[in-house]
Write a protein that holds these residues in place. Structure first.
Motif, short mmCIF file in Angstrom:
data_model
loop_
_atom_site.label_atom_id
_atom_site.label_comp_id
_atom_site.label_asym_id
_atom_site.label_seq_id
_atom_site.Cartn_x
_atom_site.Cartn_y
_atom_site.Cartn_z
N TRP A 140 -1.89 0.98 -5.43
CA TRP A 140 -1.34 -0.47 -5.21
C TRP A 140 0.52 0.12 -4.40
N GLN A 141 1.26 1.11 -3.91
CA GLN A 141 1.68 1.69 -3.49
C GLN A 141 2.88 0.97 -2.52
N PRO A 142 3.88 0.25 -2.12
CA PRO A 142 4.60 -0.72 -1.72
C PRO A 142 5.70 0.23 -0.90
N VAL A 143 7.02 -0.22 0.04
CA VAL A 143 7.48 1.13 0.89
C VAL A 143 8.82 0.73 -0.61
N SER A 144 10.19 1.62 0.05
CA SER A 144 11.19 1.60 -1.14
C SER A 144 11.75 0.18 -0.77
#
Length: 426
Positions: A140-144
């Motif tokens: 699970w990797q969102p934007v900054s």
């Protein structure tokens, strides 16, 4: 928690608890705090839910919400260019570790949307994390955080919410009880149903309790929940109160209306069962429901309790002791409740209706018999008060709303007649 969120947001909020298997499984993950606070799925979700949920510390939920609020303000200060105005810093959803998730909203529509988004977010996070566990790269990797801020405060995104607020503006001006949660007992018909409908019309979500199994069909609109409940069954009452809190997050208004009117009998001829049953329904049952609700009313938003008593309290009639005595006891219970609960900001008031003829109790035959006993026509009998008027269930309901709202904001322990004026009382 709901009261704290409402205070931070500056508007009353509902709270929908999700204790489903999926929500509980997610909330029990050892790393739930880390993975739940990485960011939303899409920017459309972002403007509904903010960038992350609050993580509730079971030992100190209030502090958790304060920390979320402070963190949100710091997030704004880190990224604003000085031209944006900080939105309210209240969370829109929360993870309650070990238990499930909670969605907050100013009304049932908003909390429902947030609840749906939270449910989808939980599933997406778990799917992404499961891929990592199976050896795939990613997770699970969102934007900054900076990109999240730009999306949240993007003019066109905010315009979506502003447009909705404009469309709902007229409704908001007339909905005194928006964001409030009411329980009405004896709600399937008569005065109880009228009270439930009037509270709902003025913006409250309403839970109606009644022995009638049709209550769930009668309360069929979103924001109205009908629960079959025998109010003399303490276990059933406790479960109904718990279900109310699970569905909406608390209790703000309690209308103790359920009751029974035994057939007229003198003290000499009355059977023990008639006496005992009336005491059970008209006095003990309201006490049990009030007792079950008090812990939640203490956490309510401007909480109010209305006891439905009777004109028979100040002006009893011969042959009605089985009804008048429990109602007198109910009035005394309400007075003591006002004394005990005032320190928690809970207002308790008593309403004394006389006969309300547009209810199921007053059949045409019953009206004919009663009028004949006094040597009157039915119409004369129905208006045998000082103002010569016929009091309707809806008018009683409007008085209940007044007593639950701003009109009675500084009144507790009052006994209010709604009887057209009785010479025996005045």
């Amino acid at each position: 928690m709901r009261r704290k969120v409402s205070a931070i947001r500056g508007t009353r909020s509902l709270a929908q608890l999700n204790f489903s298997t999926e929500a509980r499984t997610f909330a029990k993950l050892t790393n739930v705090k880390e993975i739940a606070t990485r960011g939303p799925i899409t920017s459309d979700h972002l403007i509904r839910t903010k960038s992350v949920p609050a993580i509730i510390d079971p030992e100190n939920p209030q502090r958790s919400l304060d920390e979320f609020s402070s963190a949100y303000k710091a997030y704004f200060e880190r990224h604003t260019n000085g031209e944006q105005k900080c939105l309210d810093s209240a969370p829109r959803w929360a993870v309650w570790p070990g238990h499930g998730t909670i969605a907050f909203g100013a009304n049932l529509t908003e909390s429902g949307i947030v609840s749906d988004i939270a449910e989808h977010t939980v599933k997406a996070i778990q799917l992404a994390e499961n891929l990592t566990a199976e050896g795939f790269s990613g997770g699970w990797q969102p934007v900054s955080e900076k990109h999240l801020f730009e999306a949240e405060y993007w003019v066109l995104q905010q315009a979506k919410l502003k447009s909705e607020n404009v469309n709902q503006g007229e409704q908001k001006t007339i909905s005194e009880f928006q964001g409030k949660i009411a329980i009405v007992s004896g709600a399937a018909s008569g005065i109880g149903l009228a009270c439930a409908r009037e509270l709902f019309a003025q913006g409250a979500v309403v839970v109606g309790l009644d022995l009638n199994p049709e209550i769930s069909k009668i309360f069929c609109e979103p924001g109205m929940l009908g629960l079959q409940c025998d109010v003399t069954d303490q276990k059933a009452v406790i479960e109904a109160v718990a279900e109310t809190v699970r569905q909406f997050g608390g209790i703000d208004i309690l209308v103790l209306n359920a009751g029974t009117f035994p057939a007229g009998q003198t003290i000499e001829e009355m059977g023990e069962q008639t006496w005992s049953r009336s005491l059970e329904i008209n006095l003990t049952a309201p006490q049990q429901l009030l007792q079950a609700c008090v812990p939640f009313l203490k956490e309510g938003l401007d909480p109010a309790v209305v006891f439905m008593a009777s004109r028979n309290v100040p002006a009893p009639g011969a042959g009605a002791s089985a009804y008048s005595v429990p109602k007198a006891g109910l009035t005394q219970l309400a007075r003591i409740a006002a004394l005990e609960l005032g320190k928690f900001g809970i207002r308790v008031n008593i309403l004394h209706p006389d006969c309300v003829y547009d209810t199921g109790l007053w059949t045409p035959d019953a009206l004919e018999r009663s009028a004949k006993r006094y040597g009157l026509t039915v119409e004369q009998y129905k208006s045998r008060n000082i103002l010569k008027i016929d009091v309707k269930a809806k008018e009683v309901a409007r008085m209940v709303c007044a007593m639950s709202g701003a009109v009675f904001a500084k009144t507790t322990g009052a006994q209010i007649p709604i009887d057209g004026g009785s010479e025996r009382v005045i």
